[in-house]
Design an enzyme around this catalytic site. Structure first.
Site, PDB file in Angstrom:
ATOM      1  N   GLU A 156       0.859  -1.201   0.000  1.00 26.61           N
ATOM      2  CA  GLU A 156       0.000   0.000   0.000  1.00 26.61           C
ATOM      3  C   GLU A 156       0.889   1.242   0.000  1.00 26.61           C
ATOM      4  O   GLU A 156       2.104   1.125   0.207  1.00 26.61           O
ATOM      5  CB  GLU A 156      -0.871   0.014   1.266  1.00 26.61           C
ATOM      6  CG  GLU A 156      -1.769  -1.192   1.376  1.00 26.61           C
ATOM      7  CD  GLU A 156      -2.687  -1.141   2.599  1.00 26.61           C
ATOM      8  OE1 GLU A 156      -2.701  -0.096   3.287  1.00 26.61           O
ATOM      9  OE2 GLU A 156      -3.382  -2.136   2.836  1.00 26.61           O
ATOM     10  N   THR A 188       1.129  -6.981  -9.187  1.00 24.29           N
ATOM     11  CA  THR A 188       1.355  -7.732 -10.426  1.00 24.29           C
ATOM     12  C   THR A 188       0.049  -8.394 -10.857  1.00 24.29           C
ATOM     13  O   THR A 188      -0.638  -9.001 -10.021  1.00 24.29           O
ATOM     14  CB  THR A 188       2.463  -8.788 -10.202  1.00 24.29           C
ATOM     15  OG1 THR A 188       3.624  -8.110  -9.724  1.00 24.29           O
ATOM     16  CG2 THR A 188       2.790  -9.532 -11.488  1.00 24.29           C
ATOM     17  N   ASP A 275       7.168 -16.818   2.543  1.00 22.69           N
ATOM     18  CA  ASP A 275       8.292 -17.763   2.436  1.00 22.69           C
ATOM     19  C   ASP A 275       8.227 -18.497   1.091  1.00 22.69           C
ATOM     20  O   ASP A 275       9.233 -18.638   0.399  1.00 22.69           O
ATOM     21  CB  ASP A 275       8.275 -18.773   3.596  1.00 22.69           C
ATOM     22  CG  ASP A 275       8.937 -18.198   4.850  1.00 22.69           C
ATOM     23  OD1 ASP A 275       9.578 -17.129   4.763  1.00 22.69           O
ATOM     24  OD2 ASP A 275       8.818 -18.839   5.924  1.00 22.69           O
ATOM     25  N   GLU A 277       6.557 -17.559  -1.636  1.00 26.58           N
ATOM     26  CA  GLU A 277       6.706 -16.596  -2.738  1.00 26.58           C
ATOM     27  C   GLU A 277       8.181 -16.271  -2.958  1.00 26.58           C
ATOM     28  O   GLU A 277       8.671 -16.238  -4.087  1.00 26.58           O
ATOM     29  CB  GLU A 277       5.922 -15.324  -2.373  1.00 26.58           C
ATOM     30  CG  GLU A 277       6.219 -14.133  -3.263  1.00 26.58           C
ATOM     31  CD  GLU A 277       5.383 -12.887  -2.904  1.00 26.58           C
ATOM     32  OE1 GLU A 277       4.528 -12.981  -2.009  1.00 26.58           O
ATOM     33  OE2 GLU A 277       5.590 -11.847  -3.538  1.00 26.58           O
ATOM     34  N   GLY A 399      10.112  -8.376  -0.936  1.00 27.01           N
ATOM     35  CA  GLY A 399      11.096  -8.178   0.144  1.00 27.01           C
ATOM     36  C   GLY A 399      12.410  -7.691  -0.437  1.00 27.01           C
ATOM     37  O   GLY A 399      13.031  -8.392  -1.234  1.00 27.01           O
TER      38      GLY A 399
HETATM   39  C1  FAD Z   1       7.480  -4.768 -10.343  1.00 27.87           C
HETATM   40  C2  FAD Z   1       6.921  -4.910  -8.953  1.00 27.87           C
HETATM   41  C3  FAD Z   1       6.039  -5.946  -8.673  1.00 27.87           C
HETATM   42  C4  FAD Z   1       5.455  -6.020  -7.411  1.00 27.87           C
HETATM   43  N1  FAD Z   1       4.474  -6.943  -7.200  1.00 27.87           N
HETATM   44  C5  FAD Z   1       3.768  -6.889  -6.035  1.00 27.87           C
HETATM   45  C6  FAD Z   1       2.609  -7.711  -5.872  1.00 27.87           C
HETATM   46  O1  FAD Z   1       2.210  -8.476  -6.762  1.00 27.87           O
HETATM   47  N2  FAD Z   1       1.916  -7.601  -4.686  1.00 27.87           N
HETATM   48  C7  FAD Z   1       2.300  -6.783  -3.680  1.00 27.87           C
HETATM   49  O2  FAD Z   1       1.638  -6.742  -2.656  1.00 27.87           O
HETATM   50  N3  FAD Z   1       3.408  -5.999  -3.816  1.00 27.87           N
HETATM   51  C8  FAD Z   1       4.135  -6.020  -4.972  1.00 27.87           C
HETATM   52  N4  FAD Z   1       5.226  -5.200  -5.141  1.00 27.87           N
HETATM   53  C9  FAD Z   1       5.632  -4.330  -4.049  1.00 27.87           C
HETATM   54  C10 FAD Z   1       7.000  -4.678  -3.440  1.00 27.87           C
HETATM   55  O3  FAD Z   1       6.925  -5.856  -2.684  1.00 27.87           O
HETATM   56  C11 FAD Z   1       7.486  -3.468  -2.648  1.00 27.87           C
HETATM   57  O4  FAD Z   1       7.829  -2.469  -3.605  1.00 27.87           O
HETATM   58  C12 FAD Z   1       8.651  -3.780  -1.742  1.00 27.87           C
HETATM   59  O5  FAD Z   1       8.260  -4.610  -0.685  1.00 27.87           O
HETATM   60  C13 FAD Z   1       9.311  -2.526  -1.176  1.00 27.87           C
HETATM   61  O6  FAD Z   1       8.378  -1.648  -0.650  1.00 27.87           O
HETATM   62  P1  FAD Z   1       8.409  -0.087  -1.077  1.00 27.87           P
HETATM   63  O7  FAD Z   1       8.464  -0.038  -2.553  1.00 27.87           O
HETATM   64  O8  FAD Z   1       7.307   0.616  -0.418  1.00 27.87           O
HETATM   65  O9  FAD Z   1       9.800   0.440  -0.549  1.00 27.87           O
HETATM   66  P2  FAD Z   1      10.135   0.942   0.962  1.00 27.87           P
HETATM   67  O10 FAD Z   1       9.644  -0.053   1.948  1.00 27.87           O
HETATM   68  O11 FAD Z   1       9.710   2.352   1.119  1.00 27.87           O
HETATM   69  O12 FAD Z   1      11.730   0.866   0.952  1.00 27.87           O
HETATM   70  C14 FAD Z   1      12.543   1.818   0.257  1.00 27.87           C
HETATM   71  C15 FAD Z   1      14.010   1.471   0.545  1.00 27.87           C
HETATM   72  O13 FAD Z   1      14.261   1.559   1.970  1.00 27.87           O
HETATM   73  C16 FAD Z   1      14.800   0.337   2.436  1.00 27.87           C
HETATM   74  N5  FAD Z   1      14.312   0.049   3.788  1.00 27.87           N
HETATM   75  C17 FAD Z   1      13.030   0.094   4.258  1.00 27.87           C
HETATM   76  N6  FAD Z   1      12.993  -0.281   5.534  1.00 27.87           N
HETATM   77  C18 FAD Z   1      14.261  -0.575   5.896  1.00 27.87           C
HETATM   78  C19 FAD Z   1      14.888  -1.045   7.099  1.00 27.87           C
HETATM   79  N7  FAD Z   1      14.169  -1.310   8.200  1.00 27.87           N
HETATM   80  N8  FAD Z   1      16.230  -1.246   7.083  1.00 27.87           N
HETATM   81  C20 FAD Z   1      16.959  -0.996   5.976  1.00 27.87           C
HETATM   82  N9  FAD Z   1      16.437  -0.553   4.819  1.00 27.87           N
HETATM   83  C21 FAD Z   1      15.109  -0.359   4.775  1.00 27.87           C
HETATM   84  C22 FAD Z   1      14.313  -0.725   1.459  1.00 27.87           C
HETATM   85  O14 FAD Z   1      15.154  -1.871   1.494  1.00 27.87           O
HETATM   86  C23 FAD Z   1      14.376   0.043   0.151  1.00 27.87           C
HETATM   87  O15 FAD Z   1      15.687   0.000  -0.341  1.00 27.87           O
HETATM   88  C24 FAD Z   1       5.831  -5.116  -6.395  1.00 27.87           C
HETATM   89  C25 FAD Z   1       6.761  -4.114  -6.674  1.00 27.87           C
HETATM   90  C26 FAD Z   1       7.268  -3.968  -7.940  1.00 27.87           C
HETATM   91  C27 FAD Z   1       8.177  -2.801  -8.229  1.00 27.87           C
END
Ligand code: FAD
Length: 419
Positions: A156, A188, A275, A277, A399
């Site tokens: 979200e 996705t 896990d 996935e 992740g």
């Molecule tokens: C092509 C694509 C397909 C996807 N498909 C799906 C899907 O089908 N369903 C779904 O639900 N989601 C999906 N996602 C979402 C995806 O899982 C998230 O983008 C991802 O988990 C990261 O979340 P965020 O983008 O909000 O980044 P953020 O959580 O804002 O993170 C930004 C950066 O900060 C770092 N960071 C955050 N917290 C910490 C911490 N505690 N310590 C160190 N570093 C940290 C992260 O590692 C990252 O480098 C998809 C994303 C993409 C781009």
């Protein structure tokens, strides 16, 4: 020495005689059972005949419809049933088979594998494990046959890495429906899915959000469901990734995954699903890395500079050795995690270690492969620029590498019993 080698002025991809999977040497095959290797061979032959011909157009036109065509071809040939339960006509195979499937498809195209993965795997696997018998019959059968498409909705606007703590989408029970409000991002298959495995807060006031989340099978023909937009991605051209909104969407109570006793216990389903996935996503990274490795190895065998083949320079031959070791190290970690999951063992740290290793190794292998090809590797005449664009997401989705390292060390300290 130079006269022994032909140095075409212009090496074309066809000159490599590249055969997908030719780096699956006996040492790699030895890790799998006879049946698993047979499954791989038959699948690869099918992919070469029926799926690979669609790939250039998928990439060129970023065509989701062609991705779906590939998915339907896999379905018609019975290739989607292997991971589904026998009770609904599947073959009941587990994670090792899923990783073989993901690797072989990703070696040819990433967009198809994520379209397949989000539906037959990320949507389906948690329902296979936690769903009621009615849910399996009603919702999994059409997914298994490739007639309908699934997706998973966790992320979200404020729930990324902190998927649980930041979750705001709510599902409030009113009589025999749950009323859903909120937004999901980067989903996705999102705008094209028939069902979404949707996570939402059923008890927004729970002192710990962990105890207030549930999982739903959300039909996308529900009134109030809005497909806000599809994102344009750097890679995986042809896959669909969407922003979605839910405005007072009423979902029948029987769509609560696992039935009434699983209300507010969605975190258990999410953790199980994540896990699995993540283990599956490793196979995409191994598949992409494998293709990049094969192309670079064959290219270095043909290309001559300074009157020697590139492979005869230590600066290049060491790269080849290191790429191979990184590829196979990733495979070993992935396979161990998949076998643990198939045996019902907790594999959170093994999956996390496999995912950040496979993702990072893949990125490094693809970058080195491009380097070995020199200028032509950066053009569209070889698939490396595509593999490069398709690779980076491995370190972000399902992740990020940072979060997986965090999870891994947390599990290590738990295993040491150190608080
Ligand atoms: C092509 C694509 C397909 C996807 N498909 C799906 C899907 O089908 N369903 C779904 O639900 N989601 C999906 N996602 C979402 C995806 O899982 C998230 O983008 C991802 O988990 C990261 O979340 P965020 O983008 O909000 O980044 P953020 O959580 O804002 O993170 C930004 C950066 O900060 C770092 N960071 C955050 N917290 C910490 C911490 N505690 N310590 C160190 N570093 C940290 C992260 O590692 C990252 O480098 C998809 C994303 C993409 C781009």
């Amino acid at each position: 020495m130079s006269s022994d080698y032909i140095n075409p002025d212009y090496i074309r991809y066809e000159d490599l005689d590249h055969v997908y999977g030719e780096s699956m040497f006996p040492g790699s095959l030895f890790l799998y059972t006879k049946e698993e290797n047979e499954f791989r061979t038959n699948l690869r032959n099918f992919i070469m005949d029926e799926i690979a011909p669609l790939v250039p157009e998928i990439e060129e036109k970023a065509s989701f419809d062609l991705c779906l065509e590939a998915y339907h071809r896999l379905g018609k040939a019975g290739y989607l049933t292997f991971s589904f339960p026998k009770s609904i006509g599947g073959q009941g195979k587990g994670y090792v088979y899923r990783t073989i499937f993901g690797e072989e498809l990703a070696a040819v195209n990433s967009a198809i594998v994520v379209t397949y993965g989000a539906s037959a795997n990320l949507f389906a696997a948690p329902i296979i494990h936690f769903g009621t018998e009615e849910q399996k019959k009603k919702f999994l059968k059409p997914i298994m046959n490739g007639e309908l498409l699934g997706a998973i909705g966790i992320t979200e606007p404020s729930a990324g890495s902190d998927a649980v703590g930041g979750m705001k989408t709510t599902a409030i029970k009113k009589g025999n429906v749950y009323v859903i409000n909120g937004e999901k991002r980067y989903i996705t298959n999102g705008s094209r899915a028939d069902y979404i495995l949707l996570y939402a807060l059923t008890d927004p006031n729970a002192p710990r959000k962990h105890n207030g989340i549930s999982a739903f099978i959300f039909p996308t023909d529900t009134p109030g469901f809005e497909r806000v937009k599809d994102y344009e991605l750097a890679g995986r051209r042809g896959s669909v990734n969407s922003q979605l909104r839910f405005h007072n969407c009423e979902v029948p109570a029987e769509n609560l995954v696992g039935g009434p006793e699983m209300e507010n216990k969605g975190i258990k389903i999410m953790m199980y699903g994540l896990d699995g996935e993540r283990c599956f996503t490793c196979s995409q990274y191994v598949g992409i890395a494998r293709t990049a490795f094969e192309i670079a190895t064959k290219f270095a065998n043909i290309r001559v500079q300074f009157k020697k083949r590139l492979r005869d320079f230590e600066g290049i031959s060491f790269k080849i050795a290191e790429m191979y070791a990184k590829l196979e190290a990733g495979r070993l970690l992935m396979l161990r995690a998949a076998r643990m999951l198939d045996n019902g063992l907790n594999a959170t740290k093994e999956v996390a270690a496999a995912k950040f290793t496979c993702a990072t190794n893949q990125m490094e292998i693809v970058v080195e492969a491009m380097q070995i090809l020199g200028g032509i590797g950066y053009t569209k005449e070889f698939p490396l620029e595509q593999l490069f664009r398709d690779s980076k997401i491995s370190q972000i989705s399902a992740g990020t590498v940072e979060i997986l390292k965090f999870l891994c060390q947390r599990e290590i300290y738990k295993a040491f019993n150190l608080k």
